[in-house]
Design a protein around this motif. Sequence first.
Motif, PDB file in Angstrom:
ATOM      1  N   LYS A 193      38.188  37.493  46.085  1.00 45.71           N
ATOM      2  CA  LYS A 193      39.044  36.914  44.973  1.00 45.71           C
ATOM      3  C   LYS A 193      39.188  37.216  44.227  1.00 45.71           C
ATOM      4  O   LYS A 193      40.443  37.988  43.299  1.00 45.71           O
ATOM      5  CB  LYS A 193      38.254  35.346  44.868  1.00 45.71           C
ATOM      6  N   CYS A 194      38.501  37.701  43.755  1.00 51.77           N
ATOM      7  CA  CYS A 194      39.172  39.000  42.043  1.00 51.77           C
ATOM      8  C   CYS A 194      40.376  39.806  42.385  1.00 51.77           C
ATOM      9  O   CYS A 194      40.804  40.191  41.564  1.00 51.77           O
ATOM     10  CB  CYS A 194      38.020  39.482  41.759  1.00 51.77           C
ATOM     11  N   LEU A 195      39.630  40.847  43.420  1.00 57.10           N
ATOM     12  CA  LEU A 195      40.874  41.473  43.819  1.00 57.10           C
ATOM     13  C   LEU A 195      41.757  40.972  43.828  1.00 57.10           C
ATOM     14  O   LEU A 195      43.137  41.666  44.417  1.00 57.10           O
ATOM     15  CB  LEU A 195      40.366  42.383  45.132  1.00 57.10           C
ATOM     16  N   GLU A 196      42.210  40.576  44.687  1.00 52.71           N
ATOM     17  CA  GLU A 196      43.403  39.147  44.854  1.00 52.71           C
ATOM     18  C   GLU A 196      43.786  38.712  44.232  1.00 52.71           C
ATOM     19  O   GLU A 196      45.781  39.140  43.879  1.00 52.71           O
ATOM     20  CB  GLU A 196      43.248  38.106  46.260  1.00 52.71           C
ATOM     21  N   SER A 197      43.526  38.654  43.382  1.00 50.45           N
ATOM     22  CA  SER A 197      43.871  37.752  42.053  1.00 50.45           C
ATOM     23  C   SER A 197      44.857  39.586  41.030  1.00 50.45           C
ATOM     24  O   SER A 197      45.590  39.078  40.475  1.00 50.45           O
ATOM     25  CB  SER A 197      43.103  37.461  40.953  1.00 50.45           C
ATOM     26  N   ARG A 198      43.653  40.222  40.991  1.00 50.34           N
ATOM     27  CA  ARG A 198      44.371  41.297  40.283  1.00 50.34           C
ATOM     28  C   ARG A 198      45.142  42.222  41.215  1.00 50.34           C
ATOM     29  O   ARG A 198      45.976  42.636  40.321  1.00 50.34           O
ATOM     30  CB  ARG A 198      43.311  42.402  40.872  1.00 50.34           C
ATOM     31  N   VAL A 199      45.308  42.311  42.877  1.00 49.45           N
ATOM     32  CA  VAL A 199      46.575  42.233  43.498  1.00 49.45           C
ATOM     33  C   VAL A 199      47.627  41.940  42.732  1.00 49.45           C
ATOM     34  O   VAL A 199      48.855  42.165  42.444  1.00 49.45           O
ATOM     35  CB  VAL A 199      46.733  42.464  44.850  1.00 49.45           C
ATOM     36  N   PRO A 201      36.539  38.845  35.492  1.00 52.28           N
ATOM     37  CA  PRO A 201      35.285  37.856  35.207  1.00 52.28           C
ATOM     38  C   PRO A 201      34.145  39.339  35.912  1.00 52.28           C
ATOM     39  O   PRO A 201      34.265  40.098  36.705  1.00 52.28           O
ATOM     40  CB  PRO A 201      35.715  36.967  36.028  1.00 52.28           C
ATOM     41  N   LYS A 202      32.824  39.401  35.173  1.00 56.06           N
ATOM     42  CA  LYS A 202      31.628  39.854  36.151  1.00 56.06           C
ATOM     43  C   LYS A 202      31.438  38.768  37.161  1.00 56.06           C
ATOM     44  O   LYS A 202      31.569  37.054  36.954  1.00 56.06           O
ATOM     45  CB  LYS A 202      30.657  39.727  34.928  1.00 56.06           C
ATOM     46  N   ARG A 212      29.292  36.087  46.628  1.00 57.67           N
ATOM     47  CA  ARG A 212      29.297  37.283  46.189  1.00 57.67           C
ATOM     48  C   ARG A 212      30.552  37.949  46.411  1.00 57.67           C
ATOM     49  O   ARG A 212      31.102  38.542  46.101  1.00 57.67           O
ATOM     50  CB  ARG A 212      28.210  38.046  45.449  1.00 57.67           C
ATOM     51  N   LYS A 213      30.426  38.209  47.999  1.00 59.55           N
ATOM     52  CA  LYS A 213      31.577  38.939  48.784  1.00 59.55           C
ATOM     53  C   LYS A 213      33.254  38.038  48.321  1.00 59.55           C
ATOM     54  O   LYS A 213      33.478  39.185  47.923  1.00 59.55           O
ATOM     55  CB  LYS A 213      31.150  39.280  49.711  1.00 59.55           C
ATOM     56  N   LYS A 214      33.018  36.504  48.382  1.00 62.59           N
ATOM     57  CA  LYS A 214      33.425  35.468  48.346  1.00 62.59           C
ATOM     58  C   LYS A 214      34.539  35.949  46.942  1.00 62.59           C
ATOM     59  O   LYS A 214      35.484  36.232  47.144  1.00 62.59           O
ATOM     60  CB  LYS A 214      33.502  34.493  48.688  1.00 62.59           C
ATOM     61  N   CYS A 246      42.317  48.627  46.131  1.00 61.28           N
ATOM     62  CA  CYS A 246      42.979  48.279  43.848  1.00 61.28           C
ATOM     63  C   CYS A 246      41.712  49.502  43.744  1.00 61.28           C
ATOM     64  O   CYS A 246      42.387  49.970  43.204  1.00 61.28           O
ATOM     65  CB  CYS A 246      41.424  46.757  43.896  1.00 61.28           C
ATOM     66  N   PHE A 247      40.607  49.850  43.632  1.00 62.06           N
ATOM     67  CA  PHE A 247      39.897  50.662  42.944  1.00 62.06           C
ATOM     68  C   PHE A 247      39.064  51.812  44.121  1.00 62.06           C
ATOM     69  O   PHE A 247      38.478  51.032  44.041  1.00 62.06           O
ATOM     70  CB  PHE A 247      39.478  50.506  41.531  1.00 62.06           C
TER      71      PHE A 247
END
Length: 268
Positions: free
Chosen positions: A236-242, A72-73, A230-232, A9-10
Amino acid sequence: MWWHQQNLCFRHPIEEDYSSGDLDKKVATIAETDDSADSEVIDSHKRREILSRRPSYRKILNELSSDVPGIPKIEEEKSEEEGTPPNIATMAVPTSIYQTSTGQYIAIAQGGTIQISNPGSDGVQGLQALTMTNSGAPPPGATIVQYAAQSADGTQQFFVPGSQVVVQAATGDMPTYQIRAPTTALPQGVVMAASPGSLHSPQQLAEEATRKRELRLMKNREAAKECRRRKKEYVKCLESRVAVLEVQNKKLIEELETLKDICSPKTD
DNA sequence: CGATCGTTGCGTCAAATTGT
DNA sequence: ACAATTTGACGCAACGATCG
């Protein structure tokens, strides 16, 4: 491995070193192949080189969220998980709230009012009435407070050293709560002497060291839980971004095909 | 049904990062 | 500079799925 997802992702500048392989394997290989006498020292150095840190999840995500809207932060722990439990939200404003090992919430309000609520019950139904009595000769700096639990068969004791309070719950036939300084929550099962005054004898020093260690372990235990949470959240955030980027990519490909068709119509 | 394997979560240690 | 916090790594246990 989640780490590879992150690279997808980044890539953070520091991550460059990790991009070509599985970190676990790298470390394992080093550990296996290096069996010299001072291998531990070399190991640690090599490991440290390999394991150079990246910024925390929170930092990465928060930086990203400022760049990319819609991400989201990661919030600081607030009301939902650690804040005031709903059961006692309508009570007098408490200064301290603790959860016991049995799941009960105990709130100590200004003025010394102690309120107990059971998480499973609704609203004030879970509250148990407290009657405080100074009994006999409490330990120096402590006041023994007793209360009659409505649902329990015995009495439970509160030690209140001055105005400072923390609750220690124990399991068993007669649950006990120990109240100490609000900022120094001790691990469950660790009982501290009521008078923390002078510690001189080796035994006392050892006990103090043990207590400190238990405290440190408990804090780290909680921190590790929080870190995993937090890691989860981060993953999750990365997965949704993907997912979002995949949709975007698909749309762009379709658009490209459409434009191709327009620019170069088929000739029969 | 027991053995094996992969997954998940936890506790702990150690090191890096962050805050004061 | 020091203390506190965060997190990677490791080992362990519990659990479900699969296989013989």
